[in-house]
Design a protein around this motif. Sequence first.
Motif, PDB file in Angstrom:
ATOM      1  N   LEU A  47       0.827  -1.205   0.000  1.00 35.78           N
ATOM      2  CA  LEU A  47       0.000   0.000   0.000  1.00 35.78           C
ATOM      3  C   LEU A  47       0.863   1.258   0.000  1.00 35.78           C
ATOM      4  O   LEU A  47       0.627   2.199  -0.770  1.00 35.78           O
ATOM      5  CB  LEU A  47      -0.946   0.000   1.212  1.00 35.78           C
ATOM      6  N   ALA A  48       1.876   1.268   0.858  1.00 34.43           N
ATOM      7  CA  ALA A  48       2.768   2.434   0.914  1.00 34.43           C
ATOM      8  C   ALA A  48       3.530   2.596  -0.402  1.00 34.43           C
ATOM      9  O   ALA A  48       3.737   3.714  -0.883  1.00 34.43           O
ATOM     10  CB  ALA A  48       3.749   2.283   2.076  1.00 34.43           C
ATOM     11  N   LEU A  49       3.924   1.470  -0.987  1.00 39.53           N
ATOM     12  CA  LEU A  49       4.669   1.505  -2.245  1.00 39.53           C
ATOM     13  C   LEU A  49       3.834   2.161  -3.340  1.00 39.53           C
ATOM     14  O   LEU A  49       4.322   3.020  -4.086  1.00 39.53           O
ATOM     15  CB  LEU A  49       5.040   0.077  -2.643  1.00 39.53           C
ATOM     16  N   THR A  50       2.568   1.780  -3.407  1.00 43.17           N
ATOM     17  CA  THR A  50       1.688   2.301  -4.452  1.00 43.17           C
ATOM     18  C   THR A  50       1.245   3.733  -4.175  1.00 43.17           C
ATOM     19  O   THR A  50       1.333   4.617  -5.039  1.00 43.17           O
ATOM     20  CB  THR A  50       0.443   1.399  -4.591  1.00 43.17           C
ATOM     21  N   SER A  51       0.801   3.980  -2.953  1.00 38.38           N
ATOM     22  CA  SER A  51       0.226   5.291  -2.657  1.00 38.38           C
ATOM     23  C   SER A  51       1.269   6.403  -2.613  1.00 38.38           C
ATOM     24  O   SER A  51       0.938   7.573  -2.810  1.00 38.38           O
ATOM     25  CB  SER A  51      -0.539   5.246  -1.328  1.00 38.38           C
ATOM     26  N   ASN A  52       2.524   6.057  -2.381  1.00 36.07           N
ATOM     27  CA  ASN A  52       3.592   7.062  -2.353  1.00 36.07           C
ATOM     28  C   ASN A  52       4.459   7.060  -3.602  1.00 36.07           C
ATOM     29  O   ASN A  52       5.416   7.811  -3.696  1.00 36.07           O
ATOM     30  CB  ASN A  52       4.478   6.854  -1.121  1.00 36.07           C
ATOM     31  N   SER A  53       4.099   6.183  -4.553  1.00 42.55           N
ATOM     32  CA  SER A  53       4.847   6.079  -5.812  1.00 42.55           C
ATOM     33  C   SER A  53       6.347   5.866  -5.577  1.00 42.55           C
ATOM     34  O   SER A  53       7.200   6.489  -6.210  1.00 42.55           O
ATOM     35  CB  SER A  53       4.641   7.339  -6.671  1.00 42.55           C
ATOM     36  N   TYR A  54       6.642   4.949  -4.625  1.00 41.92           N
ATOM     37  CA  TYR A  54       8.043   4.625  -4.360  1.00 41.92           C
ATOM     38  C   TYR A  54       8.645   3.855  -5.536  1.00 41.92           C
ATOM     39  O   TYR A  54       7.940   3.142  -6.264  1.00 41.92           O
ATOM     40  CB  TYR A  54       8.168   3.762  -3.101  1.00 41.92           C
ATOM     41  N   GLN A  55       9.941   3.960  -5.669  1.00 42.56           N
ATOM     42  CA  GLN A  55      10.682   3.147  -6.628  1.00 42.56           C
ATOM     43  C   GLN A  55      11.682   2.282  -5.864  1.00 42.56           C
ATOM     44  O   GLN A  55      12.381   2.790  -4.978  1.00 42.56           O
ATOM     45  CB  GLN A  55      11.439   4.020  -7.629  1.00 42.56           C
ATOM     46  N   VAL A  56      11.754   1.006  -6.199  1.00 47.89           N
ATOM     47  CA  VAL A  56      12.729   0.088  -5.612  1.00 47.89           C
ATOM     48  C   VAL A  56      13.698  -0.314  -6.716  1.00 47.89           C
ATOM     49  O   VAL A  56      13.283  -0.878  -7.735  1.00 47.89           O
ATOM     50  CB  VAL A  56      12.053  -1.151  -5.002  1.00 47.89           C
ATOM     51  N   ILE A  57      14.962  -0.008  -6.523  1.00 52.23           N
ATOM     52  CA  ILE A  57      15.977  -0.186  -7.559  1.00 52.23           C
ATOM     53  C   ILE A  57      17.042  -1.163  -7.068  1.00 52.23           C
ATOM     54  O   ILE A  57      17.598  -0.991  -5.986  1.00 52.23           O
ATOM     55  CB  ILE A  57      16.642   1.163  -7.895  1.00 52.23           C
ATOM     56  N   GLY A  58      17.323  -2.164  -7.866  1.00 43.05           N
ATOM     57  CA  GLY A  58      18.461  -3.037  -7.589  1.00 43.05           C
ATOM     58  C   GLY A  58      19.688  -2.474  -8.280  1.00 43.05           C
ATOM     59  O   GLY A  58      19.632  -2.080  -9.452  1.00 43.05           O
ATOM     60  N   SER A  59      20.807  -2.408  -7.580  1.00 43.87           N
ATOM     61  CA  SER A  59      21.990  -1.776  -8.176  1.00 43.87           C
ATOM     62  C   SER A  59      23.261  -2.347  -7.559  1.00 43.87           C
ATOM     63  O   SER A  59      23.327  -2.586  -6.360  1.00 43.87           O
ATOM     64  CB  SER A  59      21.949  -0.259  -7.957  1.00 43.87           C
ATOM     65  N   ALA A  60      24.249  -2.585  -8.389  1.00 41.51           N
ATOM     66  CA  ALA A  60      25.579  -2.984  -7.902  1.00 41.51           C
ATOM     67  C   ALA A  60      26.606  -2.195  -8.713  1.00 41.51           C
ATOM     68  O   ALA A  60      26.668  -0.973  -8.625  1.00 41.51           O
ATOM     69  CB  ALA A  60      25.779  -4.488  -8.030  1.00 41.51           C
ATOM     70  N   HIS A  61      27.400  -2.869  -9.553  1.00 40.08           N
ATOM     71  CA  HIS A  61      28.335  -2.164 -10.418  1.00 40.08           C
ATOM     72  C   HIS A  61      27.579  -1.719 -11.662  1.00 40.08           C
ATOM     73  O   HIS A  61      27.035  -2.552 -12.377  1.00 40.08           O
ATOM     74  CB  HIS A  61      29.486  -3.084 -10.845  1.00 40.08           C
ATOM     75  N   ASN A  62      27.540  -0.425 -11.906  1.00 43.31           N
ATOM     76  CA  ASN A  62      26.932   0.051 -13.130  1.00 43.31           C
ATOM     77  C   ASN A  62      28.057   0.307 -14.137  1.00 43.31           C
ATOM     78  O   ASN A  62      28.948  -0.512 -14.249  1.00 43.31           O
ATOM     79  CB  ASN A  62      26.035   1.247 -12.836  1.00 43.31           C
ATOM     80  N   THR A  63      28.095   1.372 -14.865  1.00 46.64           N
ATOM     81  CA  THR A  63      29.145   1.522 -15.861  1.00 46.64           C
ATOM     82  C   THR A  63      30.491   1.823 -15.196  1.00 46.64           C
ATOM     83  O   THR A  63      30.553   2.331 -14.075  1.00 46.64           O
ATOM     84  CB  THR A  63      28.813   2.664 -16.842  1.00 46.64           C
ATOM     85  N   ILE A  64      31.573   1.519 -15.904  1.00 48.57           N
ATOM     86  CA  ILE A  64      32.919   1.758 -15.367  1.00 48.57           C
ATOM     87  C   ILE A  64      33.147   3.249 -15.129  1.00 48.57           C
ATOM     88  O   ILE A  64      33.961   3.637 -14.276  1.00 48.57           O
ATOM     89  CB  ILE A  64      33.985   1.168 -16.317  1.00 48.57           C
ATOM     90  N   GLU A  65      32.420   4.080 -15.852  1.00 42.14           N
ATOM     91  CA  GLU A  65      32.483   5.530 -15.626  1.00 42.14           C
ATOM     92  C   GLU A  65      32.265   5.855 -14.154  1.00 42.14           C
ATOM     93  O   GLU A  65      32.931   6.736 -13.588  1.00 42.14           O
ATOM     94  CB  GLU A  65      31.414   6.220 -16.473  1.00 42.14           C
ATOM     95  N   HIS A  66      31.346   5.149 -13.504  1.00 39.20           N
ATOM     96  CA  HIS A  66      31.056   5.418 -12.097  1.00 39.20           C
ATOM     97  C   HIS A  66      32.224   5.017 -11.204  1.00 39.20           C
ATOM     98  O   HIS A  66      32.487   5.673 -10.190  1.00 39.20           O
ATOM     99  CB  HIS A  66      29.789   4.674 -11.674  1.00 39.20           C
ATOM    100  N   LEU A  67      32.928   3.951 -11.558  1.00 39.21           N
ATOM    101  CA  LEU A  67      34.109   3.556 -10.783  1.00 39.21           C
ATOM    102  C   LEU A  67      35.208   4.606 -10.915  1.00 39.21           C
ATOM    103  O   LEU A  67      35.874   4.954  -9.924  1.00 39.21           O
ATOM    104  CB  LEU A  67      34.611   2.190 -11.238  1.00 39.21           C
ATOM    105  N   VAL A  68      35.414   5.110 -12.114  1.00 39.73           N
ATOM    106  CA  VAL A  68      36.414   6.162 -12.326  1.00 39.73           C
ATOM    107  C   VAL A  68      36.068   7.386 -11.484  1.00 39.73           C
ATOM    108  O   VAL A  68      36.938   7.990 -10.835  1.00 39.73           O
ATOM    109  CB  VAL A  68      36.512   6.527 -13.817  1.00 39.73           C
ATOM    110  N   GLU A  69      34.796   7.756 -11.468  1.00 43.55           N
ATOM    111  CA  GLU A  69      34.358   8.885 -10.642  1.00 43.55           C
ATOM    112  C   GLU A  69      34.644   8.629  -9.169  1.00 43.55           C
ATOM    113  O   GLU A  69      35.131   9.518  -8.451  1.00 43.55           O
ATOM    114  CB  GLU A  69      32.869   9.122 -10.849  1.00 43.55           C
ATOM    115  N   ALA A  70      34.321   7.416  -8.708  1.00 51.44           N
ATOM    116  CA  ALA A  70      34.522   7.082  -7.294  1.00 51.44           C
ATOM    117  C   ALA A  70      35.995   7.188  -6.913  1.00 51.44           C
ATOM    118  O   ALA A  70      36.336   7.735  -5.849  1.00 51.44           O
ATOM    119  CB  ALA A  70      33.993   5.681  -7.004  1.00 51.44           C
ATOM    120  N   LEU A  71      36.876   6.679  -7.760  1.00 53.96           N
ATOM    121  CA  LEU A  71      38.311   6.762  -7.476  1.00 53.96           C
ATOM    122  C   LEU A  71      38.790   8.211  -7.454  1.00 53.96           C
ATOM    123  O   LEU A  71      39.634   8.595  -6.638  1.00 53.96           O
ATOM    124  CB  LEU A  71      39.100   5.950  -8.506  1.00 53.96           C
ATOM    125  N   ASP A  72      38.249   9.026  -8.347  1.00 55.52           N
ATOM    126  CA  ASP A  72      38.623  10.445  -8.368  1.00 55.52           C
ATOM    127  C   ASP A  72      38.168  11.160  -7.096  1.00 55.52           C
ATOM    128  O   ASP A  72      38.869  12.046  -6.584  1.00 55.52           O
ATOM    129  CB  ASP A  72      38.023  11.133  -9.599  1.00 55.52           C
TER     130      ASP A  72
END
Length: 339
Positions: free
Chosen positions: A275-300
């Motif tokens: 009910l809370a998920l629907t009425s508040n329009s929540y988004q549930v996202i699964g995420s781990a390693h995305n593009t290598i660009e993000h790793l480069v950013e993290a190291l910087d």
Amino acid sequence: MPGQMKSVVVAEPKGRWELKDRDVPEVGPNDVLVRVHACGICGTDLWISDGVLTFRDFPIVPGHEAAGEVVAVGEGVTKRKVGDRVGVIMAQKFCGVCDFCREEHPNSFVSAANCANPTLTGVTVDGGHAEYVAVDAGGTVIIPDAVSYESAAPILCAGYTVWAGLRRAEPKPGARVAVSGIGGLGHLAIQFAKAAGFHVTALTHSPDKVETARQLGADEVVADGAALKAAGGADVLLHTNSSHGAVADAMNGLKPWGKVVLMGIGTDELNLPALALTSNSYQVIGSAHNTIEHLVEALDIVASGAVTPVIETFPLERAEEAHARASSGDVRFKAVITY
């Protein structure tokens, strides 16, 4: 480069991390040989060495958070050279011929999970807990000079995961970010979210981590979702621990149109409040390693000094001690073995 090297070998599920003499791996076409200086212990390493996750037969060499120096390059390598300081990422390369690969997706955890025959460091092939590892050149990333090998190692998976998750959530300027779980992932998530300019609330049930969370940059520290709501709520919830049971409780503090980013791996069931998920329009996202660009950013970001991994280092002769302490949760917050 012929010769012998020291390597961590796990002979059987739940076995000891024993130091063995092995041949230095050969460098094939498109490969680089990395002299490993440091390799972190990831929660996935523990699950694989315990047999909870199974991808290949034992014995295995674990490790996908290896940082070191390129000492040899194979035929066809142009993007790396001897002397480069590199990190070895888990997703080395993909088969290129299965139906998924023919769709030409970028290097990511999704590609690792869906390619029919991926080469995954420390997962489907020998990993970085060794003095040398041979990997596809495309499975490496340059480490900035300002980042030590020991500090780079945790960023190659844990830091990569949380920064990529935050980026995937696309929080707006001025957003409030909550981090659930203050451990190997969570202690970095707090720092990355703060470095990006967001208001950060840490959620932890451990009284001994409250002051630590504040020192890491948390603006507030609360124990549960009700307290999170009372503190102003969150637009983004970065869930970093291995208990899915904590997600529904933490969502009590999520603001309308909020996003939950799941990054911790757990074996318990994930039950969400429909009910809370629907009425508040929540988004549930699964995420781990995305593009290598993000790793480069993290190291910087680490190179800038805005994020500092909290680690305990162990020489290779104490690999089993590092493994045992990481397994028991007795490390603040990442165990790194030096080679």
